[in-house]
Design a protein around this motif. Structure first.
Motif, PDB file in Angstrom:
ATOM      1  N   ASP A  36      -4.448  -6.817  20.624  1.00 14.27           N
ATOM      2  CA  ASP A  36      -3.467  -7.219  19.613  1.00 14.27           C
ATOM      3  C   ASP A  36      -2.575  -8.284  20.223  1.00 14.27           C
ATOM      4  OD1 ASP A  36      -1.906  -7.128  17.199  1.00 14.27           O
ATOM      5  OD2 ASP A  36      -0.402  -6.000  18.336  1.00 14.27           O
ATOM      6  N   ASN A  51       8.613  -5.215   6.416  1.00 17.28           N
ATOM      7  CA  ASN A  51       7.560  -4.665   5.552  1.00 17.28           C
ATOM      8  C   ASN A  51       7.146  -3.271   6.026  1.00 17.28           C
ATOM      9  OD1 ASN A  51       7.404  -6.863   3.847  1.00 17.28           O
ATOM     10  ND2 ASN A  51       5.695  -7.813   4.919  1.00 17.28           N
ATOM     11  N   GLY A  95      -1.853  -6.521  10.523  1.00 17.31           N
ATOM     12  CA  GLY A  95      -2.124  -7.812   9.886  1.00 17.31           C
ATOM     13  C   GLY A  95      -1.849  -7.768   8.397  1.00 17.31           C
ATOM     14  N   ASN A  96      -2.213  -6.657   7.748  1.00 15.89           N
ATOM     15  CA  ASN A  96      -1.965  -6.525   6.311  1.00 15.89           C
ATOM     16  C   ASN A  96      -0.479  -6.481   5.997  1.00 15.89           C
ATOM     17  OD1 ASN A  96      -4.663  -6.584   5.596  1.00 15.89           O
ATOM     18  ND2 ASN A  96      -4.889  -4.374   5.665  1.00 15.89           N
ATOM     19  N   PHE A  97       0.321  -5.996   6.941  1.00 13.65           N
ATOM     20  CA  PHE A  97       1.779  -6.012   6.772  1.00 13.65           C
ATOM     21  C   PHE A  97       2.379  -7.316   7.306  1.00 13.65           C
ATOM     22  CE2 PHE A  97       1.175  -1.448   6.209  1.00 13.65           C
ATOM     23  CZ  PHE A  97       2.012  -1.212   5.130  1.00 13.65           C
ATOM     24  N   MET A  98       1.519  -8.268   7.621  1.00 11.14           N
ATOM     25  CA  MET A  98       1.900  -9.610   8.085  1.00 11.14           C
ATOM     26  C   MET A  98       2.770  -9.562   9.338  1.00 11.14           C
ATOM     27  SD  MET A  98       2.454 -11.213   4.288  1.00 11.14           S
ATOM     28  CE  MET A  98       3.200  -9.725   3.648  1.00 11.14           C
ATOM     29  N   ASP A  99       2.542  -8.532  10.188  1.00 16.15           N
ATOM     30  CA  ASP A  99       3.305  -8.364  11.426  1.00 16.15           C
ATOM     31  C   ASP A  99       4.812  -8.399  11.181  1.00 16.15           C
ATOM     32  OD1 ASP A  99       0.893  -8.225  12.766  1.00 16.15           O
ATOM     33  OD2 ASP A  99       0.957 -10.273  13.484  1.00 16.15           O
ATOM     34  N   ASP A 100       5.220  -7.969   9.988  1.00 15.47           N
ATOM     35  CA  ASP A 100       6.621  -8.034   9.582  1.00 15.47           C
ATOM     36  C   ASP A 100       7.264  -6.645   9.688  1.00 15.47           C
ATOM     37  OD1 ASP A 100       8.955  -7.898   7.792  1.00 15.47           O
ATOM     38  OD2 ASP A 100       8.377  -9.914   7.168  1.00 15.47           O
ATOM     39  N   CYS A 153       0.582 -11.470  19.330  1.00 12.53           N
ATOM     40  CA  CYS A 153       1.595 -12.033  18.440  1.00 12.53           C
ATOM     41  C   CYS A 153       1.065 -13.353  17.892  1.00 12.53           C
ATOM     42  CB  CYS A 153       2.896 -12.257  19.211  1.00 12.53           C
ATOM     43  SG  CYS A 153       4.161 -13.099  18.237  1.00 12.53           S
ATOM     44  N   HIS A 154       1.012 -13.472  16.586  1.00 14.63           N
ATOM     45  CA  HIS A 154       0.487 -14.694  15.970  1.00 14.63           C
ATOM     46  C   HIS A 154       1.467 -15.859  16.073  1.00 14.63           C
ATOM     47  CE1 HIS A 154      -3.142 -12.943  14.105  1.00 14.63           C
ATOM     48  NE2 HIS A 154      -2.452 -11.834  14.249  1.00 14.63           N
ATOM     49  N   THR A 155       2.733 -15.560  16.301  1.00 14.85           N
ATOM     50  CA  THR A 155       3.740 -16.618  16.422  1.00 14.85           C
ATOM     51  C   THR A 155       3.768 -17.199  17.826  1.00 14.85           C
ATOM     52  OG1 THR A 155       5.084 -15.440  14.792  1.00 14.85           O
ATOM     53  CG2 THR A 155       6.163 -17.180  16.058  1.00 14.85           C
TER      54      THR A 155
END
Length: 132
Positions: free
Chosen positions: A77, A106, A98-103, A79-81
């Motif tokens: 896993d 959320n 990912g479905n929670f947009m790593d937020d 961090c996409h940022t």
């Protein structure tokens, strides 16, 4: 020529069907799997040794659900940022993040939603009974 993939200014020498069969056969070979895994780990700056070290530190279990992964390997896993490695997760938990947009917000709302339902599972019963 529609049955052949384009290559540069020409076409490949194998038809699309034969190319697909050859690619599928190659992808099943140990060499292909090892190369694919090595490239995947390298994408995150990991070697097989560093991956194994992290795997040992998390006791071979997903860092979220804590389930051991017998038939499936844990996913790296990241961090996409910022791109850094966060840890090792099972496929379901990794996709879930990912479905929670790593937020985080959320995820907090999802937890609150589940907690409300746990405290009052019949909160919509009266409305649903009116429709019957």
């Amino acid at each position: 020529l529609d049955h052949f993939f384009r290559k540069g200014s020409g076409h490949q020498h194998h038809c699309k069907v034969c190319s697909k069969i050859a690619r599928q056969a190659y992808e099943k070979t140990p060499t292909s799997k090892a190369i694919k895994r090595e490239k995947l780990l390298a994408r995150y700056g990991l070697t097989e040794a560093s991956f194994r070290k992290i795997l040992g530190m998390v006791n071979g279990v997903c860092e979220i659900c804590k389930r051991p992964q017998e038939n499936q390997q844990l996913s790296v896993d990241h961090c996409h940022t910022r791109g850094h490695v966060r840890g090792l997760l099972c496929k379901k938990c990794n996709v879930g993040l990912g479905n929670f947009m790593d937020d985080v917000d959320n995820l907090r709302r999802a937890i609150q939603y589940l907690m409300i339902d746990a405290q009052n599972p019949d909160r919509w019963r009266s409305i649903l009974e009116e429709e019957e």
